[in-house]
Design a protein around this motif. Structure first.
Motif, mmCIF file in Angstrom:
data_model
loop_
_atom_site.group_PDB
_atom_site.id
_atom_site.type_symbol
_atom_site.label_atom_id
_atom_site.label_comp_id
_atom_site.label_asym_id
_atom_site.label_seq_id
_atom_site.Cartn_x
_atom_site.Cartn_y
_atom_site.Cartn_z
ATOM 1 N N ILE A 1 0.920 -1.111 -0.156
ATOM 2 C CA ILE A 1 0.068 0.045 0.005
ATOM 3 C C ILE A 1 1.011 1.284 -0.057
ATOM 4 O O ILE A 1 0.695 2.212 -0.840
ATOM 5 N N ASP B 1 10.066 2.910 7.034
ATOM 6 C CA ASP B 1 9.844 1.415 7.274
ATOM 7 C C ASP B 1 10.974 0.960 8.023
ATOM 8 O O ASP B 1 12.150 1.291 8.044
ATOM 9 N N LYS C 1 13.859 -1.382 2.052
ATOM 10 C CA LYS C 1 12.944 -0.387 1.542
ATOM 11 C C LYS C 1 13.832 0.789 1.269
ATOM 12 O O LYS C 1 13.155 1.939 0.827
ATOM 13 N N VAL D 1 1.012 0.202 7.932
ATOM 14 C CA VAL D 1 1.568 -0.961 8.730
ATOM 15 C C VAL D 1 0.992 -2.072 8.977
ATOM 16 O O VAL D 1 -0.323 -1.966 8.858
HETATM 17 N N1 LIG Z 1 -2.523 -4.707 0.288
HETATM 18 C C1 LIG Z 1 -3.535 -4.662 0.466
HETATM 19 O O1 LIG Z 1 -4.381 -4.782 -0.493
HETATM 20 C C2 LIG Z 1 -4.395 -4.425 1.891
HETATM 21 C C3 LIG Z 1 -5.785 -4.892 1.875
HETATM 22 C C4 LIG Z 1 -6.294 -4.870 3.065
HETATM 23 C C5 LIG Z 1 -5.773 -4.474 4.200
HETATM 24 N N2 LIG Z 1 -4.395 -4.006 4.042
HETATM 25 C C6 LIG Z 1 -3.898 -3.385 5.399
HETATM 26 O O2 LIG Z 1 -3.008 -2.282 5.113
HETATM 27 C C7 LIG Z 1 -1.813 -2.349 5.910
HETATM 28 C C8 LIG Z 1 -0.589 -2.392 4.579
HETATM 29 O O3 LIG Z 1 -0.812 -3.635 4.194
HETATM 30 P P1 LIG Z 1 0.436 -3.918 2.986
HETATM 31 O O4 LIG Z 1 -0.352 -4.904 2.006
HETATM 32 O O5 LIG Z 1 0.998 -2.926 2.475
HETATM 33 O O6 LIG Z 1 1.470 -4.676 4.024
HETATM 34 P P2 LIG Z 1 2.825 -5.058 3.783
HETATM 35 O O7 LIG Z 1 3.231 -6.140 4.703
HETATM 36 O O8 LIG Z 1 3.314 -5.012 2.312
HETATM 37 O O9 LIG Z 1 3.709 -3.719 4.046
HETATM 38 C C9 LIG Z 1 3.666 -3.347 5.486
HETATM 39 C C10 LIG Z 1 5.100 -2.516 5.823
HETATM 40 O O10 LIG Z 1 5.114 -2.047 7.093
HETATM 41 C C11 LIG Z 1 6.495 -2.203 7.433
HETATM 42 N N3 LIG Z 1 6.518 -2.160 9.094
HETATM 43 C C12 LIG Z 1 6.148 -3.042 9.951
HETATM 44 N N4 LIG Z 1 6.280 -2.520 11.256
HETATM 45 C C13 LIG Z 1 6.874 -1.343 10.923
HETATM 46 C C14 LIG Z 1 6.811 -0.152 11.952
HETATM 47 N N5 LIG Z 1 6.628 -0.247 13.389
HETATM 48 N N6 LIG Z 1 7.186 0.949 11.304
HETATM 49 C C15 LIG Z 1 7.375 1.070 10.243
HETATM 50 N N7 LIG Z 1 7.130 0.149 9.136
HETATM 51 C C16 LIG Z 1 6.673 -1.127 9.671
HETATM 52 C C17 LIG Z 1 6.888 -3.510 6.907
HETATM 53 O O11 LIG Z 1 8.401 -3.572 6.971
HETATM 54 C C18 LIG Z 1 6.375 -3.451 5.664
HETATM 55 O O12 LIG Z 1 7.153 -3.070 4.656
HETATM 56 C C19 LIG Z 1 -1.738 -3.508 6.683
HETATM 57 O O13 LIG Z 1 -2.474 -3.342 8.078
HETATM 58 C C20 LIG Z 1 -3.108 -4.469 5.909
HETATM 59 O O14 LIG Z 1 -3.800 -5.565 6.755
HETATM 60 C C21 LIG Z 1 -3.907 -4.088 2.994
#
Ligand SMILES: NC(=O)c1ccc[n+]([C@@H]2O[C@H](COP(=O)([O-])OP(=O)(O)OC[C@H]3O[C@@H](n4cnc5c(N)ncnc54)[C@H](O)[C@@H]3O)[C@@H](O)[C@H]2O)c1
Ligand SMILES: NC(=O)c1ccc[n+]([C@@H]2O[C@H](COP(=O)([O-])OP(=O)(O)OC[C@H]3O[C@@H](n4cnc5c(N)ncnc54)[C@H](O)[C@@H]3O)[C@@H](O)[C@H]2O)c1
Lengths: 200, 200
Positions: B90, B112, B117, B148
């Motif tokens: 996202i 991140d 990254k 996150v």
């Molecule tokens: N991708 C989608 O289509 C989708 C759909 C529904 C919900 N979501 C929600 O959106 C959020 C992001 O999803 P995503 O797919 O991008 O996840 P992702 O796992 O691809 O990305 C999350 C990022 O956050 C980073 N991270 C983890 N803890 C951290 C912290 N304390 N500080 C800074 N960075 C941190 C990780 O290193 C990772 O790069 C999640 O909560 C997910 O549940 C995403």
């Protein structure tokens, strides 16, 4: 007609019920569920009556029964297929997300005009839009995501509707014209971000 | 207190006014704007009165005046900075989107925990979360996006609030607890997709 708001509340109820079940409860009253979900006990009972969900004779609701009813509302008891048209920034972010599969939502394929997107690197197979009708028929897909630029939105929508799609999640910032039997949900990320600045 | 619904209507009014201006109009009545935006003329006048927007003496509204007023509502007259915490699926999709810059929203940096990254490949610089406070102070950032995983959501939120952030767009599927003066908008992509299946 059930509103988008009610459906979102049921998704919230499901999260709360799963939490209660994890804590070892087998029964719940409308006021506990209401408190956990941040609504009144009345609202819970009203929502339940929309779908004919009844409490047990001795009062309260069996959690397992409620979860089953909610799964029926969202057709969760079978495989739920979806396709993504437009495999750019948004399309790829959605395709890469593993959380949908946990929820029994399977993204069967993506479609894009740009041949560079047809690589092995993608989590899902990506085809030319000419194959949309064939894939929809093969899997019996009823839901689709549109993540193409504004200019292509309506044309893509028309192709999906004529291939039998009944529900669309649209990310492009335009209103789509669809027949009565088709539902469009909108996610406008620009407006979501823009409205933040009112509060700064 | 102005609701999220009203703010979204103003963003829609702005799209309609831009369209009228492109067609060469300099004035508009509440009923034309209402028709284009799909609301009643009364609703338009009611929304305008929330922000003290008045019609001209001879009737109707100057389009340029309305656009200026709406820009004031969304602080559009200066640079509007935002940061993104979590540069996964996202976060990267949002960072790569050029449309925000057209709207004078500048994504100054991403953050991140994952050092992979911090590459040159990204459109915006990506830092370790330890630099969040420094970047917020340097640019006077007031708005942030949280992308996150659920487990890290509240902790990231607390760090943003203590660094002076006033408005948050949250993608992780959880309710964030914030003080009174901070606003959180939610985008729950799982629920958006899930609710589609009710209609199939
Ligand atoms: N991708 C989608 O289509 C989708 C759909 C529904 C919900 N979501 C929600 O959106 C959020 C992001 O999803 P995503 O797919 O991008 O996840 P992702 O796992 O691809 O990305 C999350 C990022 O956050 C980073 N991270 C983890 N803890 C951290 C912290 N304390 N500080 C800074 N960075 C941190 C990780 O290193 C990772 O790069 C999640 O909560 C997910 O549940 C995403
Ligand atoms: N990325 C964001 O954060 C963001 C923010 C706000 C709005 N949006 C909106 O979401 C939509 C998708 O945005 P994005 O950033 O993923 O765009 P993008 O340009 O990265 O991706 C669009 C993809 O659609 C493909 N495409 C174009 N016409 C097509 C057609 N007729 N059939 C199939 N594929 C086609 C392109 O080849 C491209 O891969 C756009 O309408 C955009 O305005 C995105």
């Amino acid at each position: 007609m059930i509103s988008h708001k009610i459906l979102k509340r049921f998704l919230l109820y499901r999260i709360c019920l799963n939490k209660f079940q994890r804590l070892g409860f087998t029964k719940v009253f409308s006021y506990n569920l209401g408190e956990e979900a941040g609504v009144t006990a009345e609202q819970v009972r009203k929502d339940f009556s929309c779908f004919g969900i009844k409490g047990s004779k001795r009062g309260g609701y069996e959690i397992e029964y409620l979860l089953q009813e909610i799964n029926n509302i969202f057709r969760q008891n079978g495989e739920r297929y979806v396709i993504i048209v437009g495999m750019g920034n948004i399309g790829q972010a959605l395709a890469n997300y593993q959380g949908f599969r946990e929820n029994k939502i399977i993204t069967v394929a993506g479609f894009d005009l740009d041949p560079s997107k047809y690589t092995r690197k993608n989590v899902i197979p990506v085809y030319h839009p000419d194959k949309i009708e064939e894939i929809i028929r093969e899997y019996g897909v009823k839901a689709a995501i549109i993540a193409v630029p504004e200019a292509a939105g309506q044309e893509v929508c028309d192709k999906l509707v004529s291939s039998g799609i009944l529900a669309i999640l649209n990310f492009s910032p335009m209103i789509l014209h669809v027949p009565e039997h088709v539902t469009v949900n909108y996610v406008n990320l620009r407006n979501e971000l823009e409205s933040l600045f009112y509060y700064t």
